[in-house]
Design a protein around this motif. Structure first.
Motif, mmCIF file in Angstrom:
data_model
loop_
_atom_site.group_PDB
_atom_site.id
_atom_site.type_symbol
_atom_site.label_atom_id
_atom_site.label_comp_id
_atom_site.label_asym_id
_atom_site.label_seq_id
_atom_site.Cartn_x
_atom_site.Cartn_y
_atom_site.Cartn_z
ATOM 1 N N SER A 113 -7.445 14.348 9.467
ATOM 2 C CA SER A 113 -8.015 13.930 8.505
ATOM 3 C C SER A 113 -7.454 12.533 8.001
ATOM 4 C CB SER A 113 -8.562 14.981 7.614
ATOM 5 O OG SER A 113 -7.518 15.406 6.651
ATOM 6 N N ASP A 114 -8.022 11.621 7.495
ATOM 7 C CA ASP A 114 -7.304 10.310 7.033
ATOM 8 C C ASP A 114 -7.148 10.770 5.646
ATOM 9 O OD1 ASP A 114 -7.894 9.562 9.521
ATOM 10 O OD2 ASP A 114 -9.455 8.200 8.963
ATOM 11 N N ASP A 115 -5.799 10.316 5.371
ATOM 12 C CA ASP A 115 -5.388 10.300 3.977
ATOM 13 C C ASP A 115 -6.154 9.147 3.006
ATOM 14 O OD1 ASP A 115 -3.608 12.589 3.817
ATOM 15 O OD2 ASP A 115 -2.238 11.246 4.878
ATOM 16 N N LYS A 116 -6.478 9.251 1.793
ATOM 17 C CA LYS A 116 -6.936 8.303 1.075
ATOM 18 C C LYS A 116 -5.539 7.388 0.370
ATOM 19 C CE LYS A 116 -9.020 8.316 -3.135
ATOM 20 N NZ LYS A 116 -9.956 8.672 -4.181
ATOM 21 N N ILE A 117 -5.688 6.345 0.580
ATOM 22 C CA ILE A 117 -4.661 5.586 -0.268
ATOM 23 C C ILE A 117 -4.973 5.017 -1.535
ATOM 24 C CG2 ILE A 117 -3.148 3.289 0.085
ATOM 25 C CD1 ILE A 117 -3.142 3.628 2.870
ATOM 26 N N GLY A 118 -6.304 4.765 -1.766
ATOM 27 C CA GLY A 118 -6.731 4.139 -2.947
ATOM 28 C C GLY A 118 -8.184 3.694 -2.951
ATOM 29 N N GLU A 119 -8.902 3.611 -3.977
ATOM 30 C CA GLU A 119 -10.169 2.934 -4.055
ATOM 31 C C GLU A 119 -10.431 2.283 -5.315
ATOM 32 O OE1 GLU A 119 -13.140 5.818 -3.581
ATOM 33 O OE2 GLU A 119 -12.051 7.254 -5.064
ATOM 34 N N ALA B 205 -19.118 -17.746 -10.437
ATOM 35 C CA ALA B 205 -18.125 -18.582 -9.888
ATOM 36 C C ALA B 205 -18.511 -19.092 -8.362
ATOM 37 C CB ALA B 205 -16.772 -18.128 -10.064
ATOM 38 N N LYS B 206 -19.385 -18.372 -7.754
ATOM 39 C CA LYS B 206 -19.966 -18.392 -6.533
ATOM 40 C C LYS B 206 -18.530 -18.136 -5.410
ATOM 41 C CE LYS B 206 -24.116 -20.000 -7.217
ATOM 42 N NZ LYS B 206 -24.011 -19.640 -8.697
ATOM 43 N N TYR B 207 -17.333 -18.409 -5.775
ATOM 44 C CA TYR B 207 -16.413 -18.049 -5.107
ATOM 45 C C TYR B 207 -14.909 -17.566 -5.881
ATOM 46 C CZ TYR B 207 -12.256 -19.352 -1.876
ATOM 47 O OH TYR B 207 -11.292 -19.115 -1.015
ATOM 48 N N ILE B 208 -14.681 -16.387 -5.376
ATOM 49 C CA ILE B 208 -13.340 -16.050 -5.936
ATOM 50 C C ILE B 208 -12.404 -15.523 -5.032
ATOM 51 C CG2 ILE B 208 -14.271 -15.679 -8.271
ATOM 52 C CD1 ILE B 208 -14.259 -12.530 -7.669
ATOM 53 N N SER B 209 -11.105 -15.533 -5.316
ATOM 54 C CA SER B 209 -9.960 -14.813 -4.421
ATOM 55 C C SER B 209 -9.210 -13.999 -5.354
ATOM 56 C CB SER B 209 -9.070 -16.039 -3.903
ATOM 57 O OG SER B 209 -7.980 -15.481 -3.250
ATOM 58 N N THR B 210 -9.067 -12.715 -5.101
ATOM 59 C CA THR B 210 -8.730 -11.750 -6.143
ATOM 60 C C THR B 210 -7.778 -10.582 -5.389
ATOM 61 O OG1 THR B 210 -9.380 -10.223 -7.993
ATOM 62 C CG2 THR B 210 -10.878 -10.606 -5.926
ATOM 63 N N ASP B 211 -6.888 -10.169 -6.254
ATOM 64 C CA ASP B 211 -6.200 -9.337 -5.710
ATOM 65 C C ASP B 211 -6.461 -7.836 -6.526
ATOM 66 O OD1 ASP B 211 -4.385 -10.428 -4.192
ATOM 67 O OD2 ASP B 211 -2.701 -10.507 -5.406
ATOM 68 N N VAL B 212 -7.107 -6.744 -5.707
ATOM 69 C CA VAL B 212 -8.015 -5.709 -6.246
ATOM 70 C C VAL B 212 -6.732 -4.745 -6.047
ATOM 71 C CG1 VAL B 212 -9.808 -4.269 -6.050
ATOM 72 C CG2 VAL B 212 -10.046 -6.556 -5.415
ATOM 73 N N LYS B 213 -6.499 -4.164 -7.628
ATOM 74 C CA LYS B 213 -5.548 -3.307 -7.705
ATOM 75 C C LYS B 213 -6.052 -2.052 -7.290
ATOM 76 C CE LYS B 213 -3.159 -2.967 -11.569
ATOM 77 N NZ LYS B 213 -3.000 -2.531 -12.940
ATOM 78 N N LEU B 214 -5.359 -1.010 -6.645
ATOM 79 C CA LEU B 214 -5.781 0.352 -6.221
ATOM 80 C C LEU B 214 -5.032 1.186 -7.192
ATOM 81 C CD1 LEU B 214 -5.359 0.190 -2.296
ATOM 82 C CD2 LEU B 214 -7.390 -0.147 -3.752
ATOM 83 N N PRO B 215 -5.785 1.615 -8.235
ATOM 84 C CA PRO B 215 -5.237 2.576 -9.203
ATOM 85 C C PRO B 215 -4.786 3.888 -8.731
ATOM 86 C CG PRO B 215 -7.438 2.138 -9.948
ATOM 87 C CD PRO B 215 -7.177 1.664 -8.346
ATOM 88 N N ALA B 216 -3.420 4.280 -9.445
ATOM 89 C CA ALA B 216 -3.199 5.706 -9.211
ATOM 90 C C ALA B 216 -3.871 6.528 -10.109
ATOM 91 C CB ALA B 216 -1.503 6.011 -9.359
ATOM 92 N N LEU C 285 0.760 -1.101 -0.028
ATOM 93 C CA LEU C 285 0.125 0.020 -0.006
ATOM 94 C C LEU C 285 0.776 1.207 0.108
ATOM 95 C CD1 LEU C 285 -2.729 -1.090 2.614
ATOM 96 C CD2 LEU C 285 -2.753 -1.287 0.143
ATOM 97 N N LYS C 286 0.377 2.393 -0.631
ATOM 98 C CA LYS C 286 0.966 3.717 -0.918
ATOM 99 C C LYS C 286 1.142 4.011 0.723
ATOM 100 C CE LYS C 286 1.555 7.762 -3.112
ATOM 101 N NZ LYS C 286 0.952 8.898 -2.337
ATOM 102 N N ASP C 287 2.566 4.573 0.979
ATOM 103 C CA ASP C 287 2.778 5.310 2.069
ATOM 104 C C ASP C 287 2.168 6.439 2.594
ATOM 105 O OD1 ASP C 287 3.568 5.743 4.822
ATOM 106 O OD2 ASP C 287 5.666 5.620 4.637
ATOM 107 N N GLU C 288 1.454 6.685 3.172
ATOM 108 C CA GLU C 288 0.676 8.089 3.120
ATOM 109 C C GLU C 288 1.208 9.063 4.682
ATOM 110 O OE1 GLU C 288 -0.743 10.211 1.350
ATOM 111 O OE2 GLU C 288 -1.599 8.965 -0.531
ATOM 112 N N ASP C 289 2.017 8.529 5.423
ATOM 113 C CA ASP C 289 2.624 9.103 6.466
ATOM 114 C C ASP C 289 4.138 9.544 6.451
ATOM 115 O OD1 ASP C 289 0.287 8.990 7.698
ATOM 116 O OD2 ASP C 289 1.075 7.286 9.171
ATOM 117 N N ALA C 290 4.326 10.827 6.597
ATOM 118 C CA ALA C 290 5.750 11.203 6.709
ATOM 119 C C ALA C 290 6.757 10.695 7.668
ATOM 120 C CB ALA C 290 5.727 12.842 6.734
ATOM 121 N N ILE C 291 6.123 10.207 8.453
ATOM 122 C CA ILE C 291 7.007 9.839 9.716
ATOM 123 C C ILE C 291 6.236 8.339 10.018
ATOM 124 C CG2 ILE C 291 7.687 9.757 12.234
ATOM 125 C CD1 ILE C 291 7.328 12.830 12.113
ATOM 126 N N GLY C 292 7.161 7.228 9.775
ATOM 127 C CA GLY C 292 6.630 5.886 9.860
ATOM 128 C C GLY C 292 5.996 5.553 8.794
#
Ligand SMILES: [Ca+2]
Ligand SMILES: [Ca+2]
Length: 125
Positions: free
Chosen positions: A78-84, A95-106, A17-24
């Motif tokens: 206020s919370d930073d948005k990383i992605g949607e 399929a009734k069942y899927i496992s997927t990696d959902v990409k958070l586009p820039a 995930l994109k880092d949205e904190d300056a410290i840590g």
């Protein structure tokens, strides 16, 4: 005629995930909804870009086409948005069942803000 039933969503983890904190590092949590007036969310994982949530949510679906998700970085002011992103439910109905990696586009370019691994299970009524 739409698909009616119960959709189970397991939010397994976030990856790179994109880092949205300056410290840590970011303190990510994930919001999920099908209809805007019923949002569910995971817990916040402190200081990580690769959170392990393993949290399960259920939604009643009635002909809905998409599951929406948004990842935010918990901050004091206020919370930073990383992605949607959104997930096409038609695949899950089929399929009734899927496992997927959902990409958070820039917003721009070919990069992204990381991935969220989801497991989706549909039980028709
Ligand atoms: Ca932040
Ligand atoms: Ca933060």
């Amino acid at each position: 005629m739409g698909h009616k039933g119960t959709l189970k969503v397991i939010v397994v983890r976030g990856k790179k995930l994109k880092d949205e904190d300056a410290i840590g590092k970011s303190d990510p949590y994930c919001e999920l909804w099908i209809k805007k007036d019923y949002k569910q969310r995971t817990s916040t994982k402190k200081g990580t870009c690769d959170p392990e949530w393993n949290e399960t949510f259920t939604f009643n679906v009635d002909g809905d086409h998409h599951l929406y998700l948004r990842v935010l970085d918990d901050d004091i002011v206020s919370d930073d948005k990383i992605g949607e992103a959104k997930v096409d439910l038609n695949e899950v109905y089929k399929a009734k069942y899927i496992s997927t990696d959902v990409k958070l586009p820039a917003l721009l370019g070919l990069t992204n803000h990381g991935f969220v691994q989801l497991i989706l299970e549909f039980s028709p009524h």
